[in-house]
Enzyme design. Structure first.
Site, PDB file in Angstrom:
ATOM      1  N   HIS A 216     -35.468  58.853   4.300  1.00  0.00           N
ATOM      2  CA  HIS A 216     -35.382  57.408   4.057  1.00  0.00           C
ATOM      3  C   HIS A 216     -34.240  56.750   4.844  1.00  0.00           C
ATOM      4  O   HIS A 216     -33.434  55.993   4.295  1.00  0.00           O
ATOM      5  CB  HIS A 216     -35.261  57.105   2.561  1.00  0.00           C
TER       6      HIS A 216
ATOM      7  N   HIS B 251     -38.842  58.643   8.405  1.00  0.00           N
ATOM      8  CA  HIS B 251     -37.449  58.245   8.203  1.00  0.00           C
ATOM      9  C   HIS B 251     -36.504  59.428   8.094  1.00  0.00           C
ATOM     10  O   HIS B 251     -35.462  59.325   7.474  1.00  0.00           O
ATOM     11  CB  HIS B 251     -37.341  57.422   6.919  1.00  0.00           C
TER      12      HIS B 251
ATOM     13  N   ASP C 249     -34.813  62.866  -0.751  1.00  0.00           N
ATOM     14  CA  ASP C 249     -36.209  62.921  -1.174  1.00  0.00           C
ATOM     15  C   ASP C 249     -37.148  62.586  -0.017  1.00  0.00           C
ATOM     16  O   ASP C 249     -36.746  62.031   0.999  1.00  0.00           O
ATOM     17  CB  ASP C 249     -36.450  61.940  -2.323  1.00  0.00           C
ATOM     18  N   GLU C 250     -38.406  62.959  -0.182  1.00  0.00           N
ATOM     19  CA  GLU C 250     -39.497  62.572   0.715  1.00  0.00           C
ATOM     20  C   GLU C 250     -39.151  62.770   2.190  1.00  0.00           C
ATOM     21  O   GLU C 250     -39.372  61.872   3.013  1.00  0.00           O
ATOM     22  CB  GLU C 250     -39.917  61.131   0.424  1.00  0.00           C
ATOM     23  N   THR C 251     -38.670  63.941   2.533  1.00  0.00           N
ATOM     24  CA  THR C 251     -38.353  64.251   3.940  1.00  0.00           C
ATOM     25  C   THR C 251     -39.642  64.689   4.642  1.00  0.00           C
ATOM     26  O   THR C 251     -39.768  65.830   5.110  1.00  0.00           O
ATOM     27  CB  THR C 251     -37.283  65.348   4.012  1.00  0.00           C
TER      28      THR C 251
END
Length: 673
Positions: A225, A258, A292-294
């Site tokens: 992110h 991101h 998170d969310e890599t």
């Protein structure tokens, strides 16, 4: 407490563990005083002032505040004698004819007792019911997570207002989600134009929260992110896909691409700069590195490293380095748990000091992932959501189901606490006030999970206490209105962002269409077309596929409009009866309902124009007039929406939302020409 309290017309949220009702009424003196000692830490007498202010607001009486044993008060605040026998946050409240006493196990306990008393004063005025309450929280940590990045940066005044509300409902932790919206030194290229928070803002807000018993925990994206940072000239080389840095900005793209290229040593320097600069502004001993969310990890520039050691090892090694870096500075690391749960072998490699923030937002979530973390021995906090993102109206039913389940599982598996999340994906179109019902549900479940038997009871209590609605119907009406959202904000953003800026198709956005509906509602014919890789559809065909995909929802728009209009009328009547205290919420609710009515009409128009649903039965001239009126109505609404935005938030990304609306209205006028 169903109880007698409800029958008497007042309620307390969160519901206390035990309440003993006694005969009689305690009449507050005309010239009264609140007395609190300095010993338990309220140096500026914030708690006494809260009580005096509420008494004045509902009775018009001016009360004094004092400290010391020579200045007795009708209301006294103090600590309990048997401190060792009481957990942090526990309190007792005694209301008798000759006085009121709040006793807490510690400062937080006194604070919690004061909030219960404030709620009673707000509902009962100067005539309080005589009672004895003994109360303590189920979860030690009762936190709220507020997005201040994805479009909306609140004003400092609104942040303080929100902290006051969190205090009233006994939250004791707050985190602000930051990607690019903080004015880090040397990073102006990242935060320019975002109306960023500043060090002074944080210092002032940290003090404000602490005085109200709320720990402000620093939280900043340090791994994934980092979309805005990785689009800059200065930092683009640190991304997994630097070649995409010059692609047009996209709300949907921002949620997907991101991630830092951690095979580059400079990545760690950036992560630790963010950590080291930010943590100095907070008194908290905790720090949330997010992580998170890599999604892109190991898929771009770091692919050679991923092929050598694996994505799970890459992730575990990097977050461990960040956690160890925090430990050397006396900080306790926190991080989101999604990636570790996707690769459970990571759980065994994490530092023992890290707390996993285990987010699960499915309204029908099961206990699987919470159980997995518990069995691994890792520390965890359960994280449900208020379910406001991507929409104008809050999905209160989903929030209730999600939060109550997560609270139950958190209790079952002995989680350290609950952190209720409030996101603003796709520009943060959701007004922050839409999160109030979910926030209060979270407060109840973090304190006394399972005590309120059903959603209807909970919504009735919130309506009466928070919205001053004597009928208790307001939130039930709002929850039903949310079911009438047929063409939603995220549907519109998807329709717009299918355009790659060159009249071609943004294939990344095209791939997200399937996720707009639950699996059991996805039309097979459109799914097959979306999965057909033999050819890339044109922009027009891609948009038609989207509208065909959503057609069963869009087609309900005309029926839904009646429900929305009825809801607006009923809410207006309730708010008028509630008085001036409800005015601000009334404006927010009306804005959301009218905006959703327009979105539904837009969905009908777009779908009809491409034959995704039956064409509207009208002449070409009439359709032209209707489309022009729709474009104008949307532009007028957007101006009113912008005015409401600025009452709570800095300009931040408001212009991006306006540009989306103007792009749509220009399209409508062009099509009808």
């Amino acid at each position: 407490m169903s109880d007698q309290a409800t029958l008497k017309g007042w309620t307390i949220i969160p519901t206390p563990q035990t309440v003993q009702h006694k005969a009689g009424v305690s009449l507050l003196p005309m010239c009264g005083r609140v007395n609190e000692p300095r010993a338990f830490g309220d140096e500026r007498q914030v708690l006494a002032t809260q009580l005096a202010d509420d008494i004045h607001a509902v009775t018009g009486l001016e009360w004094d505040i004092a400290t010391g044993d020579r200045w007795p008060g009708f209301i006294t605040l103090t600590t309990l004698d048997d401190l060792d026998a009481r957990p942090s946050g526990a309190y007792t409240l005694d209301i008798a004819k000759d006085g009121v006493a709040v006793r807490g196990a510690d400062f937080e306990g006194v604070r919690n007792g004061v909030q219960t008393l404030r709620q009673l004063i707000r509902q009962c005025g100067a005539a309080l019911p005589c009672l004895h309450i003994e109360d303590q929280p189920a979860f030690e940590t009762r936190g709220y997570y507020l997005d201040v990045t994805r479009g909306r940066v609140p004003t400092l005044d609104w942040l303080k207002t929100w902290a006051d509300k969190l205090c009233l409902y006994k939250y004791n932790q707050l985190q602000l989600y930051v990607e690019h919206t903080f004015a880090f030194d040397g990073m102006s290229e990242t935060w320019r134009g975002s109306s960023p928070l500043t060090p002074r803002d944080i210092l002032e807000f940290d003090d404000y929260c602490a005085e109200r018993g709320i720990e402000l925990v620093p939280s900043v994206s340090t791994f994934g992110h980092l979309y805005m940072a990785l689009r800059t000239q200065s930092l683009r080389d640190l991304g997994e896909f630097p070649e995409t840095a010059d692609e047009p900005f996209g709300f949907i793209d921002r949620m997907r691409h991101h991630t830092l290229n951690i095979s580059d040593d400079r990545a760690f320097d950036l992560s630790t700069k963010l950590i080291d600069d930010y943590l100095q502004l907070f008194r908290s001993d905790k720090f949330n590195i997010c992580a998170d969310e890599t999604f892109d990890l190991g898929k771009g520039r770091s692919k050679p490293l991923a092929e050598r050691i694996g994505v799970a090892a890459m992730y575990a090694d990097y977050v461990t380095r960040l956690c160890r870096h925090l430990e050397t500075q006396g900080k306790k690391p926190m991080m989101w748990g999604d990636i570790a749960l996707e690769h459970p072998e990571i759980l065994k490699r994490l530092p023992e000091t890290v707390t996993l923030l285990n987010w699960q937002y499915d309204p029908q979530v099961d206990d699987g992932k919470i159980r997995t973390v518990a069995e691994s021995g890792a520390r965890q906090i359960v994280c449900p959501a208020v379910w406001c993102w991507n929409a104008l109206l809050p999905r209160i039913d989903d929030a209730w189901n999600n939060i109550t389940r997560m609270a139950r599982y958190g209790t079952q598996y002995q989680a350290e606490g609950m952190l209720v999340t409030d996101w603003g994906d796709l520009g943060h179109v959701n007004d922050p006030r839409m999160a109030i019902p979910g926030m209060i549900i979270g407060a109840q479940e973090a304190w006394n999970p399972g005590r309120i038997p059903n959603e209807a009871d909970m919504l009735s209590r919130i309506s009466r206490l928070e919205y001053h609605d004597a009928s208790g119907e307001l939130l039930d009406i709002l929850a039903r209105a949310s079911h009438a959202a047929c063409f939603q904000w995220n549907h519109l953003i998807t329709w717009l962002e299918l355009d790659d800026g060159q009249d071609g198709v943004n294939t990344g956005v095209l791939q997200t269409i399937q996720g707009l509906l639950p699996e059991n509602e996805r039309p097979d014919d459109v799914i097959r077309a979306l999965q057909d890789e033999s050819q890339t559809p044109s922009l027009a065909e891609s948009r038609r596929m989207l509208l065909r995909y959503l057609k069963h929802h869009i087609a309900l728009g005309e029926t839904a409009d009646h429900l929305l209009q009825t809801s607006a009328r009923r809410i207006a009547t309730i708010v008028a009866a509630a008085g001036s205290q409800a005015t601000a919420n009334a404006a927010a609710l009306r804005m959301a309902i009218e905006g959703q009515r327009l979105l539904n009409q837009i969905g009908l128009r777009l779908a009809s124009d491409v034959g995704a649903i039956d064409s509207m039965q009208s002449s070409a001239a009439s359709q032209h007039d209707d489309t022009a009126r729709l474009a104008e109505a949307l532009e007028i609404w957007m101006e009113a929406y912008a005015a409401q935005w600025r009452t709570l938030s800095r300009d931040s990304e408001l212009r991006r939302l306006q540009d989306m609306v103007w792009e749509l209205t220009d399209y409508l006028r062009f099509q009808s020409a």
